[in-house]
Design a protein around this motif. Sequence first.
Motif, PDB file in Angstrom:
ATOM      1  N   ASP A  45      58.706  49.610  33.063  1.00 25.95           N
ATOM      2  CA  ASP A  45      58.215  50.147  31.900  1.00 25.95           C
ATOM      3  C   ASP A  45      58.914  51.140  31.556  1.00 25.95           C
ATOM      4  O   ASP A  45      59.629  51.218  30.586  1.00 25.95           O
ATOM      5  CB  ASP A  45      56.783  50.679  32.060  1.00 25.95           C
ATOM      6  N   LYS A  46      59.488  52.136  32.590  1.00 27.43           N
ATOM      7  CA  LYS A  46      60.498  53.022  32.212  1.00 27.43           C
ATOM      8  C   LYS A  46      61.861  52.519  31.761  1.00 27.43           C
ATOM      9  O   LYS A  46      62.400  53.096  30.989  1.00 27.43           O
ATOM     10  CB  LYS A  46      60.687  53.861  33.528  1.00 27.43           C
ATOM     11  N   GLY A  79      61.547  51.137  28.564  1.00 23.45           N
ATOM     12  CA  GLY A  79      61.395  52.097  27.491  1.00 23.45           C
ATOM     13  C   GLY A  79      63.010  52.992  27.267  1.00 23.45           C
ATOM     14  O   GLY A  79      63.182  53.153  26.003  1.00 23.45           O
ATOM     15  N   GLU A  89      59.445  55.693  23.909  1.00 24.07           N
ATOM     16  CA  GLU A  89      58.905  56.827  24.388  1.00 24.07           C
ATOM     17  C   GLU A  89      57.590  56.365  24.970  1.00 24.07           C
ATOM     18  O   GLU A  89      57.092  57.074  25.960  1.00 24.07           O
ATOM     19  CB  GLU A  89      58.908  57.805  23.416  1.00 24.07           C
ATOM     20  N   ALA A  90      56.810  55.680  24.188  1.00 30.80           N
ATOM     21  CA  ALA A  90      55.537  55.244  24.849  1.00 30.80           C
ATOM     22  C   ALA A  90      55.667  54.328  26.097  1.00 30.80           C
ATOM     23  O   ALA A  90      54.864  54.730  26.909  1.00 30.80           O
ATOM     24  CB  ALA A  90      54.851  54.303  23.570  1.00 30.80           C
ATOM     25  N   LYS A  91      56.677  53.555  25.992  1.00 27.47           N
ATOM     26  CA  LYS A  91      56.688  52.716  27.417  1.00 27.47           C
ATOM     27  C   LYS A  91      57.095  53.685  28.619  1.00 27.47           C
ATOM     28  O   LYS A  91      56.552  53.703  29.724  1.00 27.47           O
ATOM     29  CB  LYS A  91      57.809  51.507  27.148  1.00 27.47           C
ATOM     30  N   ASP A  92      57.844  54.505  28.299  1.00 32.04           N
ATOM     31  CA  ASP A  92      58.168  55.520  29.093  1.00 32.04           C
ATOM     32  C   ASP A  92      57.084  56.393  29.745  1.00 32.04           C
ATOM     33  O   ASP A  92      56.789  56.343  31.017  1.00 32.04           O
ATOM     34  CB  ASP A  92      59.335  56.557  28.526  1.00 32.04           C
ATOM     35  N   LYS A  93      56.282  56.833  28.775  1.00 34.38           N
ATOM     36  CA  LYS A  93      54.984  57.521  29.362  1.00 34.38           C
ATOM     37  C   LYS A  93      54.148  56.623  30.036  1.00 34.38           C
ATOM     38  O   LYS A  93      53.511  56.940  30.954  1.00 34.38           O
ATOM     39  CB  LYS A  93      54.346  57.985  28.016  1.00 34.38           C
ATOM     40  N   ILE A  94      53.929  55.226  29.662  1.00 36.84           N
ATOM     41  CA  ILE A  94      53.332  54.245  30.192  1.00 36.84           C
ATOM     42  C   ILE A  94      53.612  54.292  31.668  1.00 36.84           C
ATOM     43  O   ILE A  94      52.843  54.103  32.708  1.00 36.84           O
ATOM     44  CB  ILE A  94      52.900  53.021  29.661  1.00 36.84           C
ATOM     45  N   ASP A 114      55.339  56.331  33.426  1.00 37.47           N
ATOM     46  CA  ASP A 114      55.059  57.652  34.151  1.00 37.47           C
ATOM     47  C   ASP A 114      53.683  57.449  34.635  1.00 37.47           C
ATOM     48  O   ASP A 114      53.216  57.810  35.837  1.00 37.47           O
ATOM     49  CB  ASP A 114      55.286  59.023  33.310  1.00 37.47           C
ATOM     50  N   PHE A 115      52.776  57.179  33.709  1.00 36.88           N
ATOM     51  CA  PHE A 115      51.366  57.114  34.302  1.00 36.88           C
ATOM     52  C   PHE A 115      51.036  56.146  35.219  1.00 36.88           C
ATOM     53  O   PHE A 115      50.429  56.485  36.255  1.00 36.88           O
ATOM     54  CB  PHE A 115      50.370  56.597  32.946  1.00 36.88           C
ATOM     55  N   ASP A 126      52.268  57.725  38.628  1.00 34.01           N
ATOM     56  CA  ASP A 126      51.495  58.532  39.117  1.00 34.01           C
ATOM     57  C   ASP A 126      50.197  57.838  39.701  1.00 34.01           C
ATOM     58  O   ASP A 126      49.566  58.419  40.798  1.00 34.01           O
ATOM     59  CB  ASP A 126      50.942  59.786  37.955  1.00 34.01           C
TER      60      ASP A 126
END
Length: 62
Positions: A6-7, A10, A44-49, A51-52, A55
């Motif tokens: 995903d990152k 993104g 940006e959304a894919k990058d945040k997904i 990261d999630f 984690d």
Amino acid sequence: MDGYEDKIEGKMDKTKGKIKEKYGDMTDDKGKVIEGKFDRAKGEAKDKIGDFKKDLNKNNDH
């Protein structure tokens, strides 16, 4: 997917968006500028997904 894909996607979308925006600015093509902004936001959304997910996987490993 563990988040890394995903990152990467993104980052590719953000880069593609920047290129479209610059092209749109140079050619005065407002449609390309808008497409570029959309691609950057999608990136940006894919990058945040990503990261999630990273984690989440890290917390599940413990």
